[in-house]
Each structure stands twice: as C-alpha cells, then as structure tokens.
Design a protein around this motif. Structure first.
Motif, PDB file in Angstrom:
ATOM      1  N   VAL A   1      -4.444  22.978   1.797  1.00 53.38           N
ATOM      2  CA  VAL A   1      -5.621  23.813   2.031  1.00 53.38           C
ATOM      3  C   VAL A   1      -6.661  23.130   2.908  1.00 53.38           C
ATOM      4  N   HIS A   2      -6.799  21.812   2.758  1.00 52.17           N
ATOM      5  CA  HIS A   2      -7.888  21.096   3.429  1.00 52.17           C
ATOM      6  C   HIS A   2      -7.360  20.098   4.451  1.00 52.17           C
ATOM      7  N   GLU A   3      -8.107  19.946   5.538  1.00 48.02           N
ATOM      8  CA  GLU A   3      -7.684  19.054   6.613  1.00 48.02           C
ATOM      9  C   GLU A   3      -8.335  17.682   6.545  1.00 48.02           C
ATOM     10  N   LEU A   4      -9.242  17.463   5.614  1.00 44.98           N
ATOM     11  CA  LEU A   4      -9.871  16.146   5.491  1.00 44.98           C
ATOM     12  C   LEU A   4      -8.843  15.089   5.109  1.00 44.98           C
ATOM     13  N   PRO A   5      -9.095  13.831   5.486  1.00 46.71           N
ATOM     14  CA  PRO A   5      -8.230  12.756   4.994  1.00 46.71           C
ATOM     15  C   PRO A   5      -8.243  12.725   3.463  1.00 46.71           C
ATOM     16  N   VAL A   6      -7.094  12.471   2.885  1.00 45.00           N
ATOM     17  CA  VAL A   6      -6.960  12.459   1.439  1.00 45.00           C
ATOM     18  C   VAL A   6      -6.421  11.107   0.985  1.00 45.00           C
ATOM     19  N   ILE A   7      -7.057  10.551  -0.030  1.00 47.60           N
ATOM     20  CA  ILE A   7      -6.604   9.323  -0.678  1.00 47.60           C
ATOM     21  C   ILE A   7      -6.027   9.725  -2.033  1.00 47.60           C
ATOM     22  N   ALA A   8      -4.852   9.241  -2.357  1.00 42.44           N
ATOM     23  CA  ALA A   8      -4.199   9.587  -3.622  1.00 42.44           C
ATOM     24  C   ALA A   8      -4.439   8.484  -4.646  1.00 42.44           C
ATOM     25  N   ALA A   9      -4.704   8.881  -5.887  1.00 44.37           N
ATOM     26  CA  ALA A   9      -4.974   7.911  -6.956  1.00 44.37           C
ATOM     27  C   ALA A   9      -4.350   8.395  -8.263  1.00 44.37           C
ATOM     28  N   GLY A  10      -3.827   7.439  -9.029  1.00 46.03           N
ATOM     29  CA  GLY A  10      -3.307   7.780 -10.355  1.00 46.03           C
ATOM     30  C   GLY A  10      -1.885   7.328 -10.577  1.00 46.03           C
ATOM     31  N   GLY A  11      -1.696   6.217 -11.298  1.00 49.87           N
ATOM     32  CA  GLY A  11      -0.366   5.757 -11.676  1.00 49.87           C
ATOM     33  C   GLY A  11       0.409   5.086 -10.559  1.00 49.87           C
ATOM     34  N   LEU A  12      -0.281   4.590  -9.538  1.00 45.86           N
ATOM     35  CA  LEU A  12       0.391   3.992  -8.384  1.00 45.86           C
ATOM     36  C   LEU A  12       0.457   2.474  -8.559  1.00 45.86           C
ATOM     37  N   ALA A  13       1.677   1.960  -8.764  1.00 46.98           N
ATOM     38  CA  ALA A  13       1.805   0.533  -9.068  1.00 46.98           C
ATOM     39  C   ALA A  13       2.946  -0.144  -8.323  1.00 46.98           C
ATOM     40  N   SER A  14       3.554   0.547  -7.358  1.00 49.36           N
ATOM     41  CA  SER A  14       4.662  -0.042  -6.612  1.00 49.36           C
ATOM     42  C   SER A  14       4.672   0.492  -5.195  1.00 49.36           C
ATOM     43  N   ALA A  15       5.455  -0.175  -4.346  1.00 49.02           N
ATOM     44  CA  ALA A  15       5.591   0.291  -2.970  1.00 49.02           C
ATOM     45  C   ALA A  15       6.217   1.680  -2.924  1.00 49.02           C
ATOM     46  N   ASP A  16       7.129   1.954  -3.843  1.00 46.77           N
ATOM     47  CA  ASP A  16       7.739   3.287  -3.884  1.00 46.77           C
ATOM     48  C   ASP A  16       6.693   4.352  -4.214  1.00 46.77           C
ATOM     49  N   ASP A  17       5.795   4.041  -5.157  1.00 45.28           N
ATOM     50  CA  ASP A  17       4.726   4.981  -5.502  1.00 45.28           C
ATOM     51  C   ASP A  17       3.857   5.273  -4.286  1.00 45.28           C
ATOM     52  N   VAL A  18       3.473   4.208  -3.599  1.00 49.69           N
ATOM     53  CA  VAL A  18       2.606   4.359  -2.431  1.00 49.69           C
ATOM     54  C   VAL A  18       3.319   5.155  -1.340  1.00 49.69           C
ATOM     55  N   ARG A  19       4.558   4.822  -1.086  1.00 48.05           N
ATOM     56  CA  ARG A  19       5.314   5.531  -0.054  1.00 48.05           C
ATOM     57  C   ARG A  19       5.407   7.024  -0.376  1.00 48.05           C
ATOM     58  N   ARG A  20       5.582   7.321  -1.659  1.00 45.73           N
ATOM     59  CA  ARG A  20       5.718   8.725  -2.079  1.00 45.73           C
ATOM     60  C   ARG A  20       4.465   9.524  -1.753  1.00 45.73           C
TER      61      ARG A  20
ATOM     62  N   ALA B   1      -3.504   5.048  -0.473  1.00 46.30           N
ATOM     63  CA  ALA B   1      -3.322   5.086  -1.924  1.00 46.30           C
ATOM     64  C   ALA B   1      -4.378   4.213  -2.570  1.00 46.30           C
ATOM     65  N   GLN B   2      -4.961   4.707  -3.641  1.00 49.66           N
ATOM     66  CA  GLN B   2      -5.952   3.933  -4.398  1.00 49.66           C
ATOM     67  C   GLN B   2      -5.323   3.478  -5.705  1.00 49.66           C
ATOM     68  N   ALA B   3      -5.328   2.172  -5.938  1.00 49.31           N
ATOM     69  CA  ALA B   3      -4.730   1.594  -7.134  1.00 49.31           C
ATOM     70  C   ALA B   3      -5.777   0.811  -7.907  1.00 49.31           C
ATOM     71  N   GLY B   4      -5.810   0.995  -9.216  1.00 52.17           N
ATOM     72  CA  GLY B   4      -6.732   0.250 -10.059  1.00 52.17           C
ATOM     73  C   GLY B   4      -6.003  -0.574 -11.097  1.00 52.17           C
ATOM     74  N   THR B   5      -5.234   0.105 -11.955  1.00 49.14           N
ATOM     75  CA  THR B   5      -4.496  -0.588 -13.007  1.00 49.14           C
ATOM     76  C   THR B   5      -3.648  -1.716 -12.438  1.00 49.14           C
TER      77      THR B   5
ATOM     78  N   LEU C   1       2.266  -3.626  -2.930  1.00 49.89           N
ATOM     79  CA  LEU C   1       2.040  -2.184  -2.909  1.00 49.89           C
ATOM     80  C   LEU C   1       2.323  -1.582  -1.535  1.00 49.89           C
ATOM     81  N   ALA C   2       2.002  -2.329  -0.512  1.00 54.49           N
ATOM     82  CA  ALA C   2       2.187  -1.828   0.854  1.00 54.49           C
ATOM     83  C   ALA C   2       3.651  -1.709   1.228  1.00 54.49           C
ATOM     84  N   GLY C   3       4.496  -2.603   0.715  1.00 52.25           N
ATOM     85  CA  GLY C   3       5.916  -2.526   0.996  1.00 52.25           C
ATOM     86  C   GLY C   3       6.191  -2.455   2.486  1.00 52.25           C
ATOM     87  N   HIS C   4       6.958  -1.493   2.890  1.00 48.90           N
ATOM     88  CA  HIS C   4       7.325  -1.363   4.305  1.00 48.90           C
ATOM     89  C   HIS C   4       6.146  -0.948   5.179  1.00 48.90           C
ATOM     90  N   HIS C   5       5.031  -0.539   4.517  1.00 47.93           N
ATOM     91  CA  HIS C   5       3.885  -0.097   5.300  1.00 47.93           C
ATOM     92  C   HIS C   5       2.982  -1.265   5.683  1.00 47.93           C
TER      93      HIS C   5
END
Length: 341
Positions: A202-221, A230-234, A336-340
C-alpha cells in the motif's frame, strides 16, 4: 544531506532497548559495523539523553539513531491502580521494597524533542504513537530522518499522513514493548511477514522490518519481502557492549525458561518477555495503565535484580531468544548481514 537507509553498508538497525540494554557502546559498535545503532530516550532525563548522544558521537563517526516514546493518555483508573498495589504489596515486602507511587509523566517529551532538534542525530524513531506533522517537519528541517513504529495497516497510514520518512513495521514476535498506538487495544497477532507484505503493498515509503529477526536467513527473508533494512534487538541482548543486567542475561540462557509471553504486568502496556513467576501470578489482575503500572513495579524489579531473582523482574525477549549468542556487537551485525554484508 539527510541519510538514506538504502545507503547503509549493512542493512541492520540495532533496536533501541530502553531501561538498560542499549548503551552508547552498543549503538556505536552497530554503527561502526556498517549498520545503524540507536540510543533510546525512554526513562532517561533529557539531560542524560543528551549525554548519551554525545558519548555515542565520541565513539563513532558513523550515523546514529535515537528513539523516543510518544506520550499517550493513560488508561488507568485510581481504583484499578489501588487494587494492583494491594496485590503487589506481599512481593514488595518479600524484597524489602515498596510499591512505587504512580504520577503523571510524559517522559519529558518536549524537552527530549528539543534535544533531538539541537543534536540532530541522523535518524529519530518514534514508539507508542505518531507525532504531529509539525514535530516531524521540525526535525526534518534539522536534517533528521524520521521513522514511526507501526503494528497495523491503519497505524502505517497515520504515519504516512503525518509525514514520516519511513515506517518501522513491528511484528508480534518482537521482544519488549509493542509499539501499538492504542494503549488498551489487544496487540495484533498477524506475523511480521504478513504485516510487512500488507504495508509494502500500500505504501511507497522505505520500510524497516522488526520482530524475531536473529539470523541472516531472517534478515534475507524480510529484505526479499520488501524491507530496506531489518531491526534487531533481542539478537544483541547478550553481546559484550549491551547493558543487559546479569539476571536478565542468565535467564536468556537458562533452560528453565521455556517460553515468551505478551504481558502488561510490569508496565501496564503490552510487552513480550520470558514467562516467569511474576507474569504468571499477575497476568489476570494487572491493569492496562502506562506509565503508572511501570512506576509501581519499578522498585520491585530493581530489588529483584539486586537479589538475583529472575522471577521478580521483566525479562524482555523476542520469540527468537533461543537463537541468540554473545560476543561483540560488530560480529553479530556481520552474522545478521550474511550475504548482504
């Protein structure tokens, strides 16, 4: 020139974790590793917030971010707070502490906005609501890139309308406080991936994803799902630079803690952490009333930490807590960055 999140060397943001875990050393380490580290304003005085920004600036020449709580009207009533006080009294006695006195508190909102305007960190993010268009425009005029934490399509629309530069889409998997605008609304349960897809569509603004991200696979997804970062805290709770207290650190690696729950028992706002005796005992009786409940339980939580008791304090953690590790924050960013990277 204002920052572009797409220009970060590593598309990783270190989530602002108020109350101890986030430190200037952690923020600087994330930024030095090519990501974007954050200083949370929550629970600090405006002066200490400014000091934390200055300390972080002394540790890195890279961009940094700050986060601030948007004040909302409390949902608490005197009767519900009095009743909760009575229920907390035996635990307070056990720790030799006293239940805290609730009082009106907007977390020095205006003074902290002035600090952000004066110090002009590259990024400022907002949690618990969307600031006015005037606030966002004022910071934009100072060259500050602004982002609002959202947990629904409706909240995303409000942030876009107010003029935010980006959206932080927080899924229910996230540790710590839910960023919902309405302090009494039941937290959404749609997983991050579904929420991210709905908002990106719906929106064209840049989006940062947060929630349960703890691996390179999570970030890539989530990057494949349309997020720019991707925003990671835990993932950083056990790292060397984090200010996570010893009781919290111990619980995160203790096999006796087996699940996370979303609870209002500690602060009067919904937040995810490890289930313990406190969350079980007060789950059905704690009122929704922030910041009053937070003020009432704060002395008890401090006393529990001092006593080394993980069952008397909040143990914020996201659903990915079993997959985190210690070490340097820079190494965690790289992982977290992995291949990125």
């Amino acid at each position: 020139m204002r920052i572009s999140l797409r220009d970060l060397a590593v598309p990783i943001l270190g989530a602002p974790m108020a109350g101890g875990p986030s430190t200037p050393a952690l923020a600087a380490a994330v930024s030095n590793a090519g990501g974007l580290g954050f200083i949370p304003a929550g629970y600090l005085s405006a002066e200490k917030f400014a000091d934390a920004i200055a300390t972080t600036r002394s540790l890195t020449s890279s961009p940094i971010g700050v986060n601030i709580f948007v004040p909302q009207p409390s949902a608490a009533t005197a009767d519900t707070l009095d009743r909760y006080r009575e229920l907390l009294a035996p635990l307070a006695d056990r720790y030799g502490a006293e239940v805290g006195q609730p009082h009106p508190d907007d977390d020095a909102w205006q003074a902290k906005l002035d600090v952000i305007a004066d110090t002009a960190p590259e990024v400022a993010t907002f949690t618990f609501g969307c600031p006015s268009a005037e606030v966002l425009a004022r910071l934009g005029d100072r060259g500050v890139f602004t982002a609002v934490t959202v947990t629904s399509l409706a909240e995303a629309g409000a942030a876009v309308a107010a003029g935010a530069d980006a959206l932080i889409v927080q899924g229910p998997e996230a540790g710590g406080h839910r960023g919902t605008f309405d302090p009494v609304a039941a937290p959404g349960v749609a997983p991050l991936d579904a929420l991210l897809a709905a908002i990106v569509a719906v929106h064209e603004l840049p989006v940062i994803a947060a929630g349960g991200l703890a691996s390179a696979d999570d970030v890539r997804r989530v990057l494949d799902g349309g997020a720019v970062a991707a925003q990671a805290g835990t993932a950083f709770l056990l790292c060397d630079e984090a200010g996570t207290n010893a009781v919290h650190r111990g619980a995160l690696t203790d096999g006796r803690f087996t699940e996370t729950v979303v609870t209002q028992t500690f602060s009067g706002r919904y937040a995810r952490g490890l289930a313990n005796d406190f969350t079980r005992r007060y789950a059905d009786v704690a009122p929704l009333g922030y910041p009053e409940v937070n003020q009432m339980t704060s002395p008890l939580r401090r006393a529990a930490v001092a006593a080394g008791d993980p069952h008397g304090t909040n143990l914020w953690a996201g659903t990915s807590w079993r997959r985190i590790r210690g070490g340097g924050a820079g190494d965690i960013v790289a992982a977290l960055a992995g291949h990125h990277g």
